[in-house]
Scaffold this motif. Structure first.
Motif, PDB file in Angstrom:
ATOM      1  N   ARG A 183     -10.805  80.387  41.500  1.00 28.17           N
ATOM      2  CA  ARG A 183     -10.126  80.475  40.211  1.00 28.17           C
ATOM      3  C   ARG A 183     -10.745  81.589  39.375  1.00 28.17           C
ATOM      4  O   ARG A 183     -11.907  81.946  39.551  1.00 28.17           O
ATOM      5  N   GLY A 184      -9.961  82.125  38.468  1.00 27.53           N
ATOM      6  CA  GLY A 184     -10.494  83.059  37.490  1.00 27.53           C
ATOM      7  C   GLY A 184     -11.210  82.306  36.388  1.00 27.53           C
ATOM      8  O   GLY A 184     -11.049  81.093  36.222  1.00 27.53           O
ATOM      9  N   LEU A 224      -1.407  74.071  31.109  1.00 25.18           N
ATOM     10  CA  LEU A 224      -1.292  75.455  31.566  1.00 25.18           C
ATOM     11  C   LEU A 224      -0.388  75.561  32.788  1.00 25.18           C
ATOM     12  O   LEU A 224       0.408  76.491  32.909  1.00 25.18           O
ATOM     13  N   ASP A 225      -0.520  74.612  33.728  1.00 29.16           N
ATOM     14  CA  ASP A 225       0.315  74.572  34.924  1.00 29.16           C
ATOM     15  C   ASP A 225      -0.005  73.278  35.661  1.00 29.16           C
ATOM     16  O   ASP A 225      -0.902  72.530  35.262  1.00 29.16           O
ATOM     17  N   ASP A 265      -3.744  81.255  40.271  1.00 28.51           N
ATOM     18  CA  ASP A 265      -2.948  82.469  40.449  1.00 28.51           C
ATOM     19  C   ASP A 265      -1.577  82.411  39.776  1.00 28.51           C
ATOM     20  O   ASP A 265      -0.748  83.304  39.963  1.00 28.51           O
ATOM     21  N   ALA A 266      -1.345  81.381  38.952  1.00 31.37           N
ATOM     22  CA  ALA A 266      -0.145  81.367  38.107  1.00 31.37           C
ATOM     23  C   ALA A 266      -0.350  82.222  36.860  1.00 31.37           C
ATOM     24  O   ALA A 266       0.612  82.475  36.113  1.00 31.37           O
ATOM     25  N   HIS A 267      -1.583  82.653  36.627  1.00 29.58           N
ATOM     26  CA  HIS A 267      -1.918  83.377  35.403  1.00 29.58           C
ATOM     27  C   HIS A 267      -2.767  84.603  35.725  1.00 29.58           C
ATOM     28  O   HIS A 267      -3.416  84.674  36.761  1.00 29.58           O
ATOM     29  N   SER A 268      -2.785  85.514  34.766  1.00 31.54           N
ATOM     30  CA  SER A 268      -3.808  86.560  34.716  1.00 31.54           C
ATOM     31  C   SER A 268      -4.616  86.331  33.448  1.00 31.54           C
ATOM     32  O   SER A 268      -4.188  85.588  32.549  1.00 31.54           O
ATOM     33  N   ILE A 273      -4.884  85.398  27.488  1.00 25.76           N
ATOM     34  CA  ILE A 273      -5.344  85.949  26.211  1.00 25.76           C
ATOM     35  C   ILE A 273      -4.164  86.091  25.260  1.00 25.76           C
ATOM     36  O   ILE A 273      -4.257  85.772  24.059  1.00 25.76           O
ATOM     37  N   GLY A 274      -3.035  86.553  25.781  1.00 27.41           N
ATOM     38  CA  GLY A 274      -1.834  86.681  24.958  1.00 27.41           C
ATOM     39  C   GLY A 274      -1.373  85.341  24.405  1.00 27.41           C
ATOM     40  O   GLY A 274      -0.975  85.235  23.222  1.00 27.41           O
ATOM     41  N   TRP A 275      -1.404  84.304  25.235  1.00 26.06           N
ATOM     42  CA  TRP A 275      -1.027  82.956  24.781  1.00 26.06           C
ATOM     43  C   TRP A 275      -1.966  82.462  23.680  1.00 26.06           C
ATOM     44  O   TRP A 275      -1.515  81.958  22.637  1.00 26.06           O
ATOM     45  N   MET A 276      -3.281  82.608  23.888  1.00 26.80           N
ATOM     46  CA  MET A 276      -4.231  82.161  22.871  1.00 26.80           C
ATOM     47  C   MET A 276      -4.064  82.931  21.571  1.00 26.80           C
ATOM     48  O   MET A 276      -4.140  82.355  20.479  1.00 26.80           O
ATOM     49  N   GLN A 277      -3.819  84.231  21.674  1.00 22.38           N
ATOM     50  CA  GLN A 277      -3.647  85.034  20.463  1.00 22.38           C
ATOM     51  C   GLN A 277      -2.425  84.569  19.675  1.00 22.38           C
ATOM     52  O   GLN A 277      -2.449  84.530  18.440  1.00 22.38           O
ATOM     53  N   SER A 278      -1.363  84.193  20.377  1.00 18.38           N
ATOM     54  CA  SER A 278      -0.169  83.697  19.674  1.00 18.38           C
ATOM     55  C   SER A 278      -0.465  82.398  18.940  1.00 18.38           C
ATOM     56  O   SER A 278       0.057  82.167  17.836  1.00 18.38           O
TER      57      SER A 278
END
Length: 383
Positions: A183-184, A224-225, A265-268, A273-278
Motif C-alpha cells: 500500500r501507499g 475510501l474504498d 491502487d484505487a488511489h494515488s 490530497i485533492g480530496w482532503m483539500q476539498s
C-alpha cells in the motif's frame, strides 16, 4: 576446488554485534564488503547524505540476466536496554534462537541472501550476474538509502532484471506469505486557525477546536474504498489532535491534527490530497477558520502482478517449507516501493513477530531455511 558453505547464522551473529542504529553504519557494511569481495564480488560503497550503502555484483556488468537482492543492515534503537533479558547487540544464542536487535529485521535476511549468493558463485557460477544492494537507511527517512543505490546504478549502467527484497514477510510461520506489492502511505499535518478569545465570550472568538472535530470526523468516517483485486481497503487514521492550550478560560487560536493514510491502487497520493483539500476548504467555508495542510508521501501503492517471478519464489518456498505461500500486499512500506521503478520485485523473508520489540530474536533453524530458499531461487532463476 570446493569451498566451505558460508554459515548464515554465524554471519547474522556478526552483523548483530555491529551496533548499526540508523544512520550509523556500525561496521556492518564493512563486514559484508569484506565477505563479498573475498568471494569475487565487485563491491562499491555508494554513500550519500551521511548514509552508508553497499553495491555488490558478481558477473558481467550489463548481463542479460541479473538477479538482485535488496536489504538493510540498519536497525531501530534498542529502547529501554534494562528491559532486555540479553545484551541487545550481544547476538546471544539460546533456546534455539538468536537474540539481538536486528535479528529479525533484517540482518538474518541479509546474511541468508549473502550466504546463498556466495555459495552459488563459488560452487556453480551462473550465466549472468548476481547483484546485492544493501542500505543503512531503511529504518530512517530512506532518502539516501536504496534510492541512492538505484540512482547510482542508473548513472553507471548497472541493471537488475528481477529483485527480491528480504524483509520479514511471514506473520506466524515460515513460508506463509510473499509480498507482491505494498500500500501507499501519506501523512498530513493539518492546522486550523481561528481567533483567540475569552471562553466566557465565545461569540467574540473563532474557535478552531469544534471545526477540527468536525473535520477529522468527516475524514475518519469516510469510506475510501472497499478494497481491490489484490489489496485490502484503504485506511485513514487520525493519530493526534492538539491545541497546546494549558488553560480553561482561553479559546485557542489554532488547533492541529495529523492523519496517516495507507492506500491501495484505487488511489494515488495526489487524488487523496485533492480530496482532503476539498474537505479543508469546506470546513473553512462553514466555520470561518483558515485551513492549511502539509503532506509527506512516503510511497505510492504498487503491485507486481502475479506471474513468472512470484511463481518461481512460490515454488522455492513450497519446496523448502512444505507451505504454499499466500501472495499478499499487506503491511507497511518497504524499500520495494523504490525498487519497483527499476525492475519487477517481490518480497520474502522470515517470520516477523519480534521485529522492533525488546528481546528481538529469530529461530536459528529459520535462518538456514531462508538461505536454502534463496539458494533455490537463484538456481531456478539461472537454470
Amino acid at each position: 576446488m570446493t569451498h566451505a558453505p558460508l554459515d548464515p547464522v554465524d554471519l547474522t551473529a556478526k552483523l548483530i554485534r555491529c551496533a548499526s542504529v540508523t544512520p550509523d553504519e556500525g561496521g556492518a557494511l564493512v563486514l559484508l564488503e569484506q565477505v563479498l569481495s573475498e568471494a569475487g564480488f565487485a563491491c562499491t560503497r555508494v554513500d550519500r547524505g551521511g548514509v552508508a550503502n553497499l553495491f555488490a555484483r558478481w558477473g558481467d556488468k550489463g548481463a542479460n540476466r541479473s538477479f538482485g537482492f535488496n536489504g538493510h543492515t540498519d536497525v531501530v534503537p534498542v529502547g529501554d536496554e534494562a528491559a532486555w533479558s540479553v545484551p541487545p547487540f550481544g547476538a546471544v544464542e539460546k533456546d534455539g534462537q538468536l537474540w539481538g536487535r536486528g535479528a529479525t529485521d533484517m540482518k538474518s535476511g541479509v546474511a541468508a541472501f549473502v550466504a546463498a549468493a556466495v555459495d552459488m558463485v563459488q560452487e556453480a557460477p551462473p550465466e549472468g550476474a548476481i547483484i546485492l544492494t544493501i542500505t543503512g537507511d531503511e529504518e530512517g527517512d530512506a532518502v539516501d538509502g536504496t534510492t541512492a543505490l538505484l540512482d547510482w546504478m542508473q548513472r553507471e549502467g548497472e541493471r537488475m532484471t528481477a529483485c527480491l527484497v528480504g524483509e520479514p514477510t511471514c506473520p506466524t510461520h515460515m513460508g506463509e506469505m510473499i509480498k507482491i506489492g505494498r500500500r501507499g502511505s501519506l501523512s498530513a499535518w493539518i492546522t486550523l486557525t481561528g481567533v483567540q478569545g475569552h471562553s466566557a465570550y465565545p461569540h467574540r472568538a473563532v474557535n478552531p477546536v469544534p471545526a477540527m472535530a468536525r473535520l477529522v470526523d468527516r475524514l475518519a468516517s469516510h469510506e475510501l474504498d472497499t478494497g481491490t483485486a489484490h489489496f485490502d481497503p484503504s485506511t485513514l487514521a487520525v493519530v493526534t489532535i492538539d491545541t497546546g492550550n494549558p488553560t480553561t478560560n482561553v479559546i485557542p487560536a489554532q488547533c492541529r491534527a495529523t492523519v496517516n493514510i495507507r492506500f491501495n491502487d484505487a488511489h494515488s497520493s495526489q487524488s487523496l490530497i485533492g480530496w482532503m483539500q476539498s474537505e479543508l476548504d469546506r470546513i473553512a467555508e462553514e466555520t470561518g477558520v483558515t485551513a492549511a495542510m502539509e503532506v509527506k508521501v512516503s510511497g505510492e501503492s504498487f503491485l507486481t502482478p502475479p506471474g513468472e517471478l512470484s511463481e518461481m519464489v512460490t515454488k522455492a518456498v513450497e519446496a523448502e517449507t512444505g507451505v504454499r505461500p499466500e501472495l499478499s500486499t499487506s503491511g507497511g512500506t518497504s524499500d520495494a516501493r523504490f525498487v519497483k521503478d527499476h525492475c519487477p520485485v517481490v518480497e520474502f523473508g522470515l517470520v516477523g513477530k519480534t521485529m522492533h520489540q525488546v528481546d528481538e530474536r529469530v529461530e536459528v533453524a529459520q535462518i538456514r531455511q531462508l538461505k536454502a530458499i534463496y539458494a533455490r531461487i537463484l538456481k531456478d532463476y539461472f537454470a
